[in-house]
Design a protein around this motif. Structure first.
Motif, mmCIF file in Angstrom:
data_model
loop_
_atom_site.group_PDB
_atom_site.id
_atom_site.type_symbol
_atom_site.label_atom_id
_atom_site.label_comp_id
_atom_site.label_asym_id
_atom_site.label_seq_id
_atom_site.Cartn_x
_atom_site.Cartn_y
_atom_site.Cartn_z
ATOM 1 N N ALA A 1 30.422 80.822 23.297
ATOM 2 C CA ALA A 1 31.738 81.309 22.992
ATOM 3 C C ALA A 1 32.605 81.908 24.072
ATOM 4 C CB ALA A 1 31.551 82.539 22.166
ATOM 5 N N GLN A 2 31.972 82.529 25.255
ATOM 6 C CA GLN A 2 32.503 83.126 26.412
ATOM 7 C C GLN A 2 33.197 81.540 27.096
ATOM 8 O OE1 GLN A 2 30.240 85.299 28.951
ATOM 9 N NE2 GLN A 2 31.794 85.785 30.217
ATOM 10 N N GLU A 3 32.284 80.839 27.352
ATOM 11 C CA GLU A 3 32.790 79.318 28.244
ATOM 12 C C GLU A 3 33.964 78.874 27.258
ATOM 13 O OE1 GLU A 3 31.721 77.863 30.820
ATOM 14 O OE2 GLU A 3 30.706 79.745 31.296
ATOM 15 N N LEU A 4 34.007 79.040 26.004
ATOM 16 C CA LEU A 4 35.133 78.485 25.392
ATOM 17 C C LEU A 4 36.297 79.140 25.092
ATOM 18 C CD1 LEU A 4 33.223 76.495 22.363
ATOM 19 C CD2 LEU A 4 33.841 75.664 24.304
ATOM 20 N N ASP A 5 36.040 80.490 25.766
ATOM 21 C CA ASP A 5 37.313 81.836 25.615
ATOM 22 C C ASP A 5 37.710 81.919 24.134
ATOM 23 O OD1 ASP A 5 38.879 83.203 26.859
ATOM 24 O OD2 ASP A 5 40.507 82.088 26.878
ATOM 25 N N ILE A 6 36.534 82.017 23.101
ATOM 26 C CA ILE A 6 36.766 82.537 21.935
ATOM 27 C C ILE A 6 35.665 83.645 21.529
ATOM 28 C CG2 ILE A 6 37.726 80.382 21.042
ATOM 29 C CD1 ILE A 6 34.977 79.770 19.988
ATOM 30 N N SER A 7 35.945 84.265 20.567
ATOM 31 C CA SER A 7 34.888 85.225 20.273
ATOM 32 C C SER A 7 33.719 84.789 19.427
ATOM 33 C CB SER A 7 35.485 86.322 19.295
ATOM 34 O OG SER A 7 35.557 85.916 18.145
ATOM 35 N N PRO A 8 32.462 85.578 19.695
ATOM 36 C CA PRO A 8 31.410 84.732 18.984
ATOM 37 C C PRO A 8 31.359 84.694 17.390
ATOM 38 C CG PRO A 8 30.617 86.515 20.481
ATOM 39 C CD PRO A 8 32.019 86.659 20.579
ATOM 40 N N ILE A 9 32.130 85.427 16.927
ATOM 41 C CA ILE A 9 32.440 85.460 15.506
ATOM 42 C C ILE A 9 33.274 84.060 15.280
ATOM 43 C CG2 ILE A 9 33.807 86.319 13.511
ATOM 44 C CD1 ILE A 9 32.980 89.295 14.602
ATOM 45 N N THR A 10 34.427 83.834 15.979
ATOM 46 C CA THR A 10 35.164 82.832 15.975
ATOM 47 C C THR A 10 34.322 81.455 16.013
ATOM 48 O OG1 THR A 10 37.209 83.659 16.665
ATOM 49 C CG2 THR A 10 37.360 81.345 16.733
ATOM 50 N N LEU A 11 33.448 81.660 17.074
ATOM 51 C CA LEU A 11 32.369 80.374 17.140
ATOM 52 C C LEU A 11 31.501 80.242 15.951
ATOM 53 C CD1 LEU A 11 31.137 78.098 19.015
ATOM 54 C CD2 LEU A 11 29.691 79.944 19.988
ATOM 55 N N SER A 12 31.084 81.130 15.365
ATOM 56 C CA SER A 12 30.059 81.197 14.383
ATOM 57 C C SER A 12 30.770 80.557 13.195
ATOM 58 C CB SER A 12 29.638 82.603 13.802
ATOM 59 O OG SER A 12 29.009 82.478 12.770
ATOM 60 N N GLN A 13 32.104 81.158 12.840
ATOM 61 C CA GLN A 13 32.866 80.676 11.784
ATOM 62 C C GLN A 13 33.330 79.360 11.882
ATOM 63 O OE1 GLN A 13 36.144 83.797 11.727
ATOM 64 N NE2 GLN A 13 35.145 84.979 10.316
ATOM 65 N N SER A 14 33.462 78.901 13.202
ATOM 66 C CA SER A 14 33.914 77.381 13.370
ATOM 67 C C SER A 14 33.100 76.287 13.138
ATOM 68 C CB SER A 14 34.718 77.226 14.694
ATOM 69 O OG SER A 14 33.759 77.358 15.749
ATOM 70 N N LEU B 1 32.691 70.490 17.938
ATOM 71 C CA LEU B 1 31.274 70.173 18.371
ATOM 72 C C LEU B 1 31.574 69.529 19.808
ATOM 73 C CD1 LEU B 1 30.654 68.448 14.866
ATOM 74 C CD2 LEU B 1 29.430 70.657 15.726
ATOM 75 N N GLN B 2 32.448 68.736 19.956
ATOM 76 C CA GLN B 2 32.323 68.338 21.423
ATOM 77 C C GLN B 2 32.534 69.412 22.353
ATOM 78 O OE1 GLN B 2 32.197 64.766 22.526
ATOM 79 N NE2 GLN B 2 31.715 65.968 24.268
ATOM 80 N N GLU B 3 33.146 70.418 22.238
ATOM 81 C CA GLU B 3 33.420 71.717 23.113
ATOM 82 C C GLU B 3 31.783 72.136 23.477
ATOM 83 O OE1 GLU B 3 37.708 72.987 22.315
ATOM 84 O OE2 GLU B 3 36.142 74.142 21.310
ATOM 85 N N VAL B 4 31.097 72.491 22.314
ATOM 86 C CA VAL B 4 29.763 72.791 22.169
ATOM 87 C C VAL B 4 28.655 72.029 22.965
ATOM 88 C CG1 VAL B 4 27.880 73.709 20.757
ATOM 89 C CG2 VAL B 4 30.194 74.416 20.375
ATOM 90 N N ALA B 5 29.070 70.750 22.506
ATOM 91 C CA ALA B 5 28.029 70.063 23.490
ATOM 92 C C ALA B 5 28.457 69.832 24.855
ATOM 93 C CB ALA B 5 28.296 68.346 22.714
#
Length: 93
Positions: free
Chosen positions: A20-33, A43-47
């Protein structure tokens, strides 16, 4: 399809909070997405953060006849069947 992001994080010693930090979003936003119907972009960003291909984020299906990720003009497209490959081919003609 089942995502195996947490498994990959554990194997690489990376936390979801780090992603989440690397993507500059909150952990909650990452989880929801990622829960439900994640976008291919997310998915590409996480990969990318995990240093894997998008297809590695998924549990492989049981006895697949076709399974993979095709990159067309730099954009990833997940395919899980011969029909999806044919449909994708029609779109890129």
């Amino acid at each position: 399809m089942v995502l195996r992001i947490k498994e990959l994080c554990k194997a690489k010693g990376i936390t979801m909070a780090h992603i989440a930090q690397e993507l500059d979003i909150s952990p909650i936003t990452l989880s929801q997405s990622l829960n439900g119907n994640p976008t291919l972009r997310r998915l590409q960003e996480v990969a990318d953060v995990l240093g894997v291909e998008v297809v590695e984020l998924f549990e492989p299906p049981v006895n697949p006849s076709v399974y993979g990720c095709l990159y067309i003009d730099g954009k990833p497209h997940l395919v899980n069947s011969k029909d999806e490959v044919l449909s994708l081919m029609e779109k890129v003609k």
